[in-house]
Design a protein around this motif. Structure first.
Motif, PDB file in Angstrom:
ATOM      1  N   ASP A   1      19.315 -46.055-104.860  1.00 24.73           N
ATOM      2  CA  ASP A   1      19.631 -47.353-105.510  1.00 24.73           C
ATOM      3  C   ASP A   1      18.385 -47.348-106.227  1.00 24.73           C
ATOM      4  OD1 ASP A   1      21.612 -47.162-103.958  1.00 24.73           O
ATOM      5  OD2 ASP A   1      21.017 -48.736-102.550  1.00 24.73           O
TER       6      ASP A   1
ATOM      7  N   ALA B   1       6.567 -45.298-103.252  1.00 23.68           N
ATOM      8  CA  ALA B   1       7.209 -45.725-104.592  1.00 23.68           C
ATOM      9  C   ALA B   1       7.259 -44.880-105.975  1.00 23.68           C
ATOM     10  CB  ALA B   1       6.551 -47.018-104.928  1.00 23.68           C
TER      11      ALA B   1
ATOM     12  N   GLY C   1      15.515 -49.712-108.502  1.00 22.77           N
ATOM     13  CA  GLY C   1      14.670 -50.667-107.835  1.00 22.77           C
ATOM     14  C   GLY C   1      13.611 -50.619-107.101  1.00 22.77           C
ATOM     15  N   THR C   2      13.313 -49.471-106.336  1.00 21.36           N
ATOM     16  CA  THR C   2      12.344 -49.174-105.426  1.00 21.36           C
ATOM     17  C   THR C   2      11.229 -48.125-105.966  1.00 21.36           C
ATOM     18  OG1 THR C   2      13.494 -47.836-103.891  1.00 21.36           O
ATOM     19  CG2 THR C   2      13.525 -50.073-103.297  1.00 21.36           C
ATOM     20  N   CYS C   3      11.752 -47.312-106.945  1.00 22.17           N
ATOM     21  CA  CYS C   3      10.984 -46.182-107.374  1.00 22.17           C
ATOM     22  C   CYS C   3      10.120 -46.545-108.758  1.00 22.17           C
ATOM     23  CB  CYS C   3      11.738 -44.956-107.721  1.00 22.17           C
ATOM     24  SG  CYS C   3      10.929 -43.384-108.203  1.00 22.17           S
ATOM     25  N   SER C   4       8.764 -46.507-108.641  1.00 22.51           N
ATOM     26  CA  SER C   4       8.235 -46.971-109.689  1.00 22.51           C
ATOM     27  C   SER C   4       7.702 -45.781-110.707  1.00 22.51           C
ATOM     28  CB  SER C   4       6.671 -47.569-109.313  1.00 22.51           C
ATOM     29  OG  SER C   4       6.015 -46.608-108.428  1.00 22.51           O
TER      30      SER C   4
ATOM     31  N   VAL D   1       7.517 -47.406 -98.949  1.00 22.37           N
ATOM     32  CA  VAL D   1       8.446 -48.229 -99.245  1.00 22.37           C
ATOM     33  C   VAL D   1       9.675 -47.715 -98.946  1.00 22.37           C
ATOM     34  CG1 VAL D   1       9.978 -48.306-101.548  1.00 22.37           C
ATOM     35  CG2 VAL D   1       7.686 -48.903-101.770  1.00 22.37           C
ATOM     36  N   THR D   2      10.809 -48.556 -98.453  1.00 15.08           N
ATOM     37  CA  THR D   2      11.995 -48.167 -97.853  1.00 15.08           C
ATOM     38  C   THR D   2      13.063 -47.960 -99.286  1.00 15.08           C
ATOM     39  OG1 THR D   2      11.534 -49.157 -95.562  1.00 15.08           O
ATOM     40  CG2 THR D   2      13.964 -48.733 -96.426  1.00 15.08           C
ATOM     41  N   HIS D   3      13.173 -46.990 -99.350  1.00 14.28           N
ATOM     42  CA  HIS D   3      14.323 -46.844-100.492  1.00 14.28           C
ATOM     43  C   HIS D   3      15.815 -46.892 -99.951  1.00 14.28           C
ATOM     44  CE1 HIS D   3      11.405 -45.516-103.370  1.00 14.28           C
ATOM     45  NE2 HIS D   3      10.912 -44.545-102.264  1.00 14.28           N
ATOM     46  N   ARG D   4      16.970 -46.934-100.425  1.00 14.59           N
ATOM     47  CA  ARG D   4      17.958 -47.043-100.195  1.00 14.59           C
ATOM     48  C   ARG D   4      18.925 -46.249-101.032  1.00 14.59           C
ATOM     49  NH1 ARG D   4      20.985 -51.032 -96.526  1.00 14.59           N
ATOM     50  NH2 ARG D   4      19.252 -51.899 -95.249  1.00 14.59           N
TER      51      ARG D   4
ATOM     52  N   GLU E   1      18.790 -45.137 -95.360  1.00 15.74           N
ATOM     53  CA  GLU E   1      17.228 -45.598 -95.892  1.00 15.74           C
ATOM     54  C   GLU E   1      16.332 -44.628 -95.615  1.00 15.74           C
ATOM     55  OE1 GLU E   1      17.955 -50.461 -94.660  1.00 15.74           O
ATOM     56  OE2 GLU E   1      16.928 -49.102 -93.365  1.00 15.74           O
TER      57      GLU E   1
END
Length: 114
Positions: free
Chosen positions: A104, A20, A106-109, A1-4, A15
């Motif tokens: 930011d 995730a 939204g990308t980490c589960s 996953v690409t996190h920002r 980035e």
């Protein structure tokens, strides 16, 4: 996953490619303890500075550096807002320790803290 992620003022944006589900470390060195730093480590090639809609025009040039003790760790912080979005850890000088709280949403589960 690409996190920002980035600093508070947006001068530093990045980035980072990482799972995730993150394993984060609650560092107990005096600097991280005072900042309540929770971080995960990635290889240097897995992180890049960017300019995006949240800012980042200054990129890495906005970072200042603080070294103490052995000088091996490179504690980096935004010279404008003072936030430490990432640093080069003494334990892994070929990687980046990314501050989880600077991602930011939204990308980490999931997050496991060690």
């Amino acid at each position: 996953v690409t996190h920002r992620g980035g600093c508070h003022c947006g001068a530093v944006r990045f980035e980072v490619v990482a799972p995730a589900t993150l394993v984060c470390y609650d560092c107990n060195c005096s600097d991280c303890r005072m900042r309540r730093n929770l971080h995960f480590v990635v290889r240097k090639p897995d992180l890049r500075f960017v300019q995006d809609t949240a800012g980042g025009a200054a990129g890495a040039a906005a970072l200042s550096e603080y070294r103490w003790g052995t000088g091996a760790a490179r504690h980096l912080f935004c010279s404008r807002c003072g936030v430490t979005p990432l640093y080069v850890p003494r334990s892994n000088p070929n990687g980046w320790a990314v501050t989880f709280q600077c991602l930011d949403p939204g990308t980490c589960s999931a997050v496991e803290v060690r």
